[in-house]
Motif scaffolding. Structure first.
Motif, PDB file in Angstrom:
ATOM      1  N   GLY A   1      19.992 -17.498  -2.021  1.00 39.72           N
ATOM      2  CA  GLY A   1      20.015 -18.921  -1.690  1.00 39.72           C
ATOM      3  C   GLY A   1      20.907 -19.323  -0.546  1.00 39.72           C
ATOM      4  N   ALA A   2      21.121 -18.478   0.441  1.00 37.80           N
ATOM      5  CA  ALA A   2      22.037 -18.828   1.540  1.00 37.80           C
ATOM      6  C   ALA A   2      21.395 -19.664   2.638  1.00 37.80           C
ATOM      7  N   HIS A   3      20.071 -19.740   2.674  1.00 37.82           N
ATOM      8  CA  HIS A   3      19.421 -20.571   3.692  1.00 37.82           C
ATOM      9  C   HIS A   3      19.598 -22.046   3.348  1.00 37.82           C
ATOM     10  N   THR A   4      19.576 -22.889   4.374  1.00 34.93           N
ATOM     11  CA  THR A   4      19.708 -24.335   4.170  1.00 34.93           C
ATOM     12  C   THR A   4      18.412 -25.077   4.456  1.00 34.93           C
ATOM     13  N   ALA A   5      17.363 -24.361   4.831  1.00 37.31           N
ATOM     14  CA  ALA A   5      16.032 -24.944   5.061  1.00 37.31           C
ATOM     15  C   ALA A   5      15.004 -23.965   4.502  1.00 37.31           C
ATOM     16  N   CYS A   6      13.736 -24.352   4.537  1.00 36.69           N
ATOM     17  CA  CYS A   6      12.712 -23.519   3.889  1.00 36.69           C
ATOM     18  C   CYS A   6      12.615 -22.134   4.530  1.00 36.69           C
ATOM     19  N   VAL A   7      12.418 -21.155   3.661  1.00 42.48           N
ATOM     20  CA  VAL A   7      12.263 -19.758   4.080  1.00 42.48           C
ATOM     21  C   VAL A   7      10.823 -19.571   4.553  1.00 42.48           C
ATOM     22  N   ASN A   8      10.668 -18.916   5.706  1.00 38.81           N
ATOM     23  CA  ASN A   8       9.344 -18.716   6.296  1.00 38.81           C
ATOM     24  C   ASN A   8       8.759 -17.334   6.046  1.00 38.81           C
ATOM     25  N   MET A   9       9.618 -16.330   5.911  1.00 40.20           N
ATOM     26  CA  MET A   9       9.102 -14.978   5.749  1.00 40.20           C
ATOM     27  C   MET A   9      10.169 -14.078   5.132  1.00 40.20           C
ATOM     28  N   VAL A  10       9.675 -13.052   4.456  1.00 35.72           N
ATOM     29  CA  VAL A  10      10.523 -12.040   3.828  1.00 35.72           C
ATOM     30  C   VAL A  10       9.954 -10.678   4.192  1.00 35.72           C
ATOM     31  N   ALA A  11      10.828  -9.718   4.498  1.00 29.93           N
ATOM     32  CA  ALA A  11      10.362  -8.353   4.784  1.00 29.93           C
ATOM     33  C   ALA A  11      11.354  -7.358   4.199  1.00 29.93           C
ATOM     34  N   TRP A  12      10.802  -6.368   3.473  1.00 29.89           N
ATOM     35  CA  TRP A  12      11.618  -5.275   2.951  1.00 29.89           C
ATOM     36  C   TRP A  12      11.857  -4.264   4.061  1.00 29.89           C
TER      37      TRP A  12
ATOM     38  N   CYS B   1      15.136  -8.689   4.546  1.00 34.20           N
ATOM     39  CA  CYS B   1      15.472  -9.670   5.572  1.00 34.20           C
ATOM     40  C   CYS B   1      14.657 -10.932   5.299  1.00 34.20           C
ATOM     41  N   THR B   2      15.302 -12.084   5.417  1.00 33.82           N
ATOM     42  CA  THR B   2      14.631 -13.370   5.261  1.00 33.82           C
ATOM     43  C   THR B   2      14.857 -14.188   6.526  1.00 33.82           C
ATOM     44  N   CYS B   3      13.892 -15.043   6.858  1.00 38.40           N
ATOM     45  CA  CYS B   3      14.072 -15.944   8.003  1.00 38.40           C
ATOM     46  C   CYS B   3      13.665 -17.344   7.583  1.00 38.40           C
ATOM     47  N   SER B   4      14.211 -18.336   8.317  1.00 40.69           N
ATOM     48  CA  SER B   4      14.092 -19.702   7.828  1.00 40.69           C
ATOM     49  C   SER B   4      14.052 -20.724   8.956  1.00 40.69           C
ATOM     50  N   ASP B   5      13.693 -21.950   8.581  1.00 42.39           N
ATOM     51  CA  ASP B   5      13.750 -23.079   9.507  1.00 42.39           C
ATOM     52  C   ASP B   5      15.181 -23.472   9.853  1.00 42.39           C
ATOM     53  N   ASP B   6      16.178 -22.891   9.186  1.00 42.56           N
ATOM     54  CA  ASP B   6      17.580 -23.181   9.521  1.00 42.56           C
ATOM     55  C   ASP B   6      18.076 -22.352  10.708  1.00 42.56           C
ATOM     56  N   HIS B   7      17.152 -21.695  11.423  1.00 39.25           N
ATOM     57  CA  HIS B   7      17.432 -20.902  12.626  1.00 39.25           C
ATOM     58  C   HIS B   7      18.087 -19.564  12.312  1.00 39.25           C
ATOM     59  N   GLN B   8      18.052 -19.121  11.076  1.00 40.67           N
ATOM     60  CA  GLN B   8      18.741 -17.889  10.694  1.00 40.67           C
ATOM     61  C   GLN B   8      17.786 -16.791  10.236  1.00 40.67           C
ATOM     62  N   ALA B   9      18.186 -15.575  10.529  1.00 39.84           N
ATOM     63  CA  ALA B   9      17.610 -14.374   9.924  1.00 39.84           C
ATOM     64  C   ALA B   9      18.750 -13.721   9.157  1.00 39.84           C
ATOM     65  N   LEU B  10      18.552 -13.503   7.874  1.00 40.11           N
ATOM     66  CA  LEU B  10      19.608 -12.965   7.007  1.00 40.11           C
ATOM     67  C   LEU B  10      19.169 -11.631   6.430  1.00 40.11           C
ATOM     68  N   ILE B  11      20.073 -10.667   6.435  1.00 40.21           N
ATOM     69  CA  ILE B  11      19.804  -9.368   5.824  1.00 40.21           C
ATOM     70  C   ILE B  11      20.650  -9.256   4.569  1.00 40.21           C
ATOM     71  N   TRP B  12      19.972  -8.866   3.497  1.00 39.29           N
ATOM     72  CA  TRP B  12      20.581  -8.808   2.173  1.00 39.29           C
ATOM     73  C   TRP B  12      20.611  -7.379   1.669  1.00 39.29           C
ATOM     74  N   ASP B  13      21.683  -7.056   0.939  1.00 40.45           N
ATOM     75  CA  ASP B  13      21.791  -5.776   0.243  1.00 40.45           C
ATOM     76  C   ASP B  13      21.654  -6.067  -1.247  1.00 40.45           C
ATOM     77  N   LEU B  14      20.615  -5.537  -1.860  1.00 44.42           N
ATOM     78  CA  LEU B  14      20.309  -5.838  -3.250  1.00 44.42           C
ATOM     79  C   LEU B  14      20.791  -4.772  -4.231  1.00 44.42           C
ATOM     80  N   LYS B  15      21.642  -3.855  -3.769  1.00 45.87           N
ATOM     81  CA  LYS B  15      22.120  -2.768  -4.651  1.00 45.87           C
ATOM     82  C   LYS B  15      22.819  -3.282  -5.897  1.00 45.87           C
ATOM     83  N   ALA B  16      23.458  -4.430  -5.804  1.00 45.94           N
ATOM     84  CA  ALA B  16      24.252  -4.947  -6.922  1.00 45.94           C
ATOM     85  C   ALA B  16      23.404  -5.565  -8.033  1.00 45.94           C
TER      86      ALA B  16
END
Length: 106
Positions: free
Chosen positions: A27-38, A47-62
């Motif tokens: 939930g780190a984006h502040t606008a709608c998420v446009n795409m997700v890629a493993w 990796c997720t990208c959003s209308d908030d101008h961000q591309a975020l990379i997440w580590d899901l190991k935890a």
């Protein structure tokens, strides 16, 4: 399985063996998420990208512990509409925004 909700800043990670319960909510984006890629080289990076101008990379190991923050963030000039991990060069992600494409080294 990763899914996005319409007009939502959240990405939901599901275990297909129990699809009724989210394993994690990103939930780190502040606008709608446009795409997700493993990541093609890793079962725990997304990796997720959003209308908030961000591309975020997440580590899901935890998982199943909560995932609060991404491990990397990139701020673009405009809404990020598309993204793609490189299968040949797994350290690179391409993002598209405002008639532009940028290739990011992660």
């Amino acid at each position: 399985l990763a899914t996005i909700l319409t007009d939502s800043p959240r990405t939901v990670i599901l275990d297909i063996r129990v699809p009724s319960l989210p394993v994690a909510v990103l939930g780190a984006h502040t606008a709608c998420v446009n795409m997700v890629a493993w990541a093609p080289h890793s079962s725990c990076h997304i990796c997720t990208c959003s209308d908030d101008h961000q591309a975020l990379i997440w580590d899901l190991k935890a998982m199943p512990r909560p995932i609060d923050d991404p491990i990397l963030a990139y701020n673009a000039e405009d809404h990020v509409n598309q993204l793609q991990w490189s299968s040949a060069q797994p350290d690179w992600v391409a993002i598209a925004f405002n008639r532009k494409m940028q290739i990011l080294r992660v």
